[in-house]
Scaffold this active site. Structure first.
Site, PDB file in Angstrom:
ATOM      1  N   GLY A  58       0.758  -1.099  -0.162  1.00 30.37           N
ATOM      2  CA  GLY A  58       0.231   0.021   0.199  1.00 30.37           C
ATOM      3  C   GLY A  58       0.701   1.354  -0.019  1.00 30.37           C
ATOM      4  O   GLY A  58       1.852   1.325  -0.663  1.00 30.37           O
ATOM      5  N   SER A  59       0.292   2.226   0.807  1.00 27.88           N
ATOM      6  CA  SER A  59       1.031   3.502   0.541  1.00 27.88           C
ATOM      7  C   SER A  59       2.305   3.962   0.976  1.00 27.88           C
ATOM      8  O   SER A  59       2.984   4.945   0.535  1.00 27.88           O
ATOM      9  CB  SER A  59      -0.017   4.535   1.117  1.00 27.88           C
ATOM     10  N   VAL A  60       2.788   3.058   1.790  1.00 30.07           N
ATOM     11  CA  VAL A  60       4.179   3.115   2.353  1.00 30.07           C
ATOM     12  C   VAL A  60       5.261   3.203   1.114  1.00 30.07           C
ATOM     13  O   VAL A  60       6.186   3.432   1.348  1.00 30.07           O
ATOM     14  CB  VAL A  60       4.625   1.987   3.359  1.00 30.07           C
ATOM     15  N   PHE A  61       4.834   2.284   0.254  1.00 31.09           N
ATOM     16  CA  PHE A  61       5.406   2.211  -1.178  1.00 31.09           C
ATOM     17  C   PHE A  61       5.688   3.438  -1.823  1.00 31.09           C
ATOM     18  O   PHE A  61       6.779   3.478  -2.633  1.00 31.09           O
ATOM     19  CB  PHE A  61       4.836   1.177  -1.943  1.00 31.09           C
TER      20      PHE A  61
END
Lengths: 579, 170
Positions: free
Chosen positions: A301-304
């Site tokens: 998800g968004s941590v990427f």
């Protein structure tokens, strides 16, 4: 004549006495020969006529080839506390023909071994020279059996691995089974090393005898070396407590937390929930043995977005101040990408994209980079490959690349915000650690030193490669500090600059995503200008709230607050005042 | 004659003219004595090997017993040092987790000393970790021209600052 006659008579007497002597001697020789013959005949009879049964008996004798066991090396945390050591249990066996009163022995052993007296009696009455009675009895029971003074009962010590902290660090530790083979985690990875070198003896022990007939030992056993870890039991304990609390509080299924020194790759703590007690590994389902931190893949998800942004900054296609008009959707390949709030945000900077976690904005970055450069950066950050950590069971994750049968153009967009790519928590934290470490990707490790009686091998931190430039990493760190302050207030720690990013990842179920359940995560490091630690928090399927900023960020904060104390990191104002 | 002197016992018996020849008897006795001596040596050695085997066995058992005892004692010590036990004991003694830490800004606090303290800071129970000395920090303190630390004066400042801070606390 008389004299002559006397002499003749004496001569006759003398010859008669000699003849007598000869006869006696001949008789003695005959007797001796006869006795020798008897012995020879007996030997012949035993060796030839009765040879077969004797050979059977010889075969029945046990080969005296017990291993002279080496001691398994101990496992010690970075502060010197033992996490795994050796104790002993005992196997109880009997030689039934040496038992004087089987009934009495059965009655007295029954309460100690926890076996019915009848069952014991049937075992004690067997014809076999060796009958096992019970395996793995405790030292106390063994002592009680010895105190009974029963003949023909034998106790054989067996090594048992003990984990004095119980569930603490169960996943990175692994366990040792009944055959003294290490499985999973460190015990599995370093099994051969920890075991040392056992040696063999050759010979036989006659039944009922204590001493072998033949005795030959090839070499002395070599005990296994000890492992001194990078794990800190205090940090591990803190992390496990906070993780367990979070899973309960948010009604989640499970969770994982990793704490690492971003400059060296030393793992300070690695926890997953639910866990198990390696002392009683046999009581839990097999699925629990796997270490989710290294062997479970998920869509991050968004941590990427950190990785995509790092690539964009390093390649120079964007700067922190670059602007982008967010219309709320963007088509990449055949797929329309939207923000998670389904809204358009207008003109935004790159820092805004991180702070508001805009999917459309980050897809703009990845498409600006282009397929080749974007996937080159992903590989530079180590995705699609194992990190090389010294733990059993690590998997490489799953990265689709252009040209591959499964890759499609839309992946360039979705991968930028962590969809359609599978990573392990360890891969994710290692990649973000490279940003914290001025762009240098380091290999994570758990064993700091291997120590035996003579040598000590110290693990040197290994730089795998420079993923992005130091300048890009520093720019991104500043952006991530702002992202935390604006988008993940619950992760901030007063007095410290924290750089990080939240993630709320959807969970693929077949061909679509689960409409409700998510993986909430947060990865962050502090102090941002000189990071002493980086931590990744992943909470699986929280039901109270699904957002990473609400679920994982507070866990990071709780851990970070205590970590600053445990690692002796004063607030930025104090720390930077002396510079 | 030497050949007649060396006649063997069976030879004499065969001839049927047995005579007690002193030299033959001496030879027979010598051979028997040698055989006896060899036999005695063999038996003595076998007996010594056997005794040594018992001794070795005993020593090995003792070594194993001591190793097991050591392991049990170590396990007991480690059990007593385990976190739940220490936590419980600390609570019994009235300790609580440190919260609300306050840091003081000490002017002129030597950075080299900070580094040195940090590098020496790791210590532990059980098998104590080897203290790691940051050599660069030591060098920094000993550099020519580096102003030596007036520890007493520095401590005075720290204490006075602490007293001042304590006065501000409710």
């Amino acid at each position: 004549m008389i004299v002559r006659g006397k002499i003749a008579s004496q001569s006759n007497e003398s010859s008669g006495s000699k003849e007598k002597g000869v006869r006696r001697l001949a008789f003695l020789v005959a007797v001796l020969i006869g006795l020798a013959l008897v012995i020879v005949v007996q030997l012949f009879r035993l060796q030839v006529f009765q040879r077969a049964p004797d050979r059977d008996l010889e075969r029945a004798l046990p080969d005296y080839l017990p291993k002279v066991a080496s001691q398994r090396g101990l496992i010690i945390d970075r502060r010197g506390y033992f996490l795994a050591l050796n104790t002993f249990e005992y196997d109880v066996s009997t030689a039934p023909d040496l038992i004087e009163d089987p009934q009495d022995a059965a009655d007295r052993l029954s309460p100690l071994l926890g076996l019915p007296s009848d069952e014991l009696l049937s075992l004690l009455d067997q014809e076999w020279p060796y009958v096992p009675l019970k395996q793995r009895v405790s030292k106390e029971v063994a002592e009680a059996i010895v105190s009974l003074g029963l003949k023909g009962i034998h106790l054989e010590p067996k090594l048992r691995r003990k984990y004095p902290e119980g569930e603490l660090a169960a996943h990175p530790m692994g366990f040792v089974n009944y055959n003294c083979d290490g499985s999973y985690g460190l015990e599995g990875y370093y099994d051969r090393l920890l075991k040392g070198v056992s040696t063999m003896r050759e010979g036989k022990v006659p039944r009922g005898e204590a001493v072998p007939i033949v005795f030959h030992q090839l070499a002395l056993p070599q005990d296994g070396p000890h492992l001194m870890l990078t794990l800190d039991r205090n940090i591990q304990r803190l992390v496990e407590q906070e993780l367990a609390k979070a899973v309960a509080k948010y009604d989640a299924d499970s969770g994982t937390v990793i704490v690492m020194d971003p400059k060296t790759g030393a793992i300070l703590a690695m926890a997953s929930y639910p866990s198990y007690d390696p002392n009683r590994f046999y009581e839990v389902p097999l699925e629990l043995y796997n270490n989710p931190a290294v062997s479970e893949q998920y869509e991050p998800g968004s941590v990427f977005k950190i990785i995509t942004m790092a690539g964009g900054l390093d390649a120079g296609v964007i700067t922190p101040q670059s602007t982008f008009y967010d219309s709320g959707m963007m088509e990449v390949g055949e797929r329309v990408i939207q923000n998670s709030d389904r809204r358009a945000h207008g003109l935004v900077t790159m820092t805004d994209i991180l702070a508001r976690s805009l999917n459309v904005g980050i897809a703009y970055v990845s498409t600006s980079l282009g397929e080749e450069r974007f996937y080159t950066y992903l590989r530079r950050f180590g995705f699609g490959c194992k990190t090389g950590i010294d733990l059993d069971g690590e998997v490489a994750g799953s990265l689709k690349v252009p040209g591959g049968s499964e890759w499609s153009k839309s992946d360039l967009g979705t991968n930028s915000f962590g969809q359609g790519i599978a990573v392990t928590p360890l891969q994710m934290i290692t990649a973000v650690a490279a940003v914290a470490n001025r762009g240098f990707l380091v290999r994570p490790y758990v064993v700091e030193r291997i120590v035996d009686n003579q040598d000590m091998i110290v693990t040197q931190p290994t730089v795998v490669r420079q993923a992005v430039s130091a300048r890009a990493a520093e720019q991104l760190t500043d952006m991530l500090v702002e992202a935390v302050e604006r988008g993940a207030e619950l992760a901030t720690v007063p007095g410290y600059d924290v750089a990080g990013k939240t993630g709320t990842a959807q969970i693929p179920v077949g061909d679509r995503y689960d409409p409700e359940l998510t993986i909430a995560s947060f990865v962050g490091y502090a102090p941002a200008d000189d990071p002493r630690f980086i931590a990744l928090v992943r909470i699986d399927k929280p039901r109270v709230d699904s957002r990473g900023a609400q679920v994982a960020a507070p866990v990071f904060k709780a851990i970070a607050e205590r970590l600053f104390v445990l690692l002796g990191v004063p607030p930025d104002s104090i720390r930077l005042a002396g510079r | 004659m030497a050949s007649s002197q060396m006649r063997s016992l069976p030879h004499c018996l065969e001839r049927g003219s047995w005579r007690f020849e002193a030299k033959t008897t001496a030879w027979v006795l010598l051979v028997l004595t040698l055989l006896g001596l060899i036999g005695w040596l063999c038996l003595t050695q076998a007996s010594q090997v056997s005794a040594a085997r018992y001794h070795l066995r005993e020593k090995e058992e003792e070594k194993g017993r001591l190793q097991r005892e050591n392991a049990e004692l170590l396990a007991e010590i480690v059990e007593m040092l385990s976190i739940p036990r220490l936590e419980a004991r600390a609570r019994e003694l009235g300790y609580a987790p440190a919260e609300g830490l306050q840091y003081l800004d000490v002017p002129d606090y030597p950075a080299a000393c900070t580094e040195l303290c940090r590098s020496n800071g790791v210590s532990g129970g059980g098998l104590a970790a080897v203290p790691r000395l940051d050599e660069s920090a030591v060098v920094a303190l000993e550099e020519p021209g580096h102003k030596p630390l007036d520890v007493a004066r520095w401590w005075e400042r720290v204490i006075s600052q602490f007293v001042a801070w304590a006065g501000t606390q409710p």
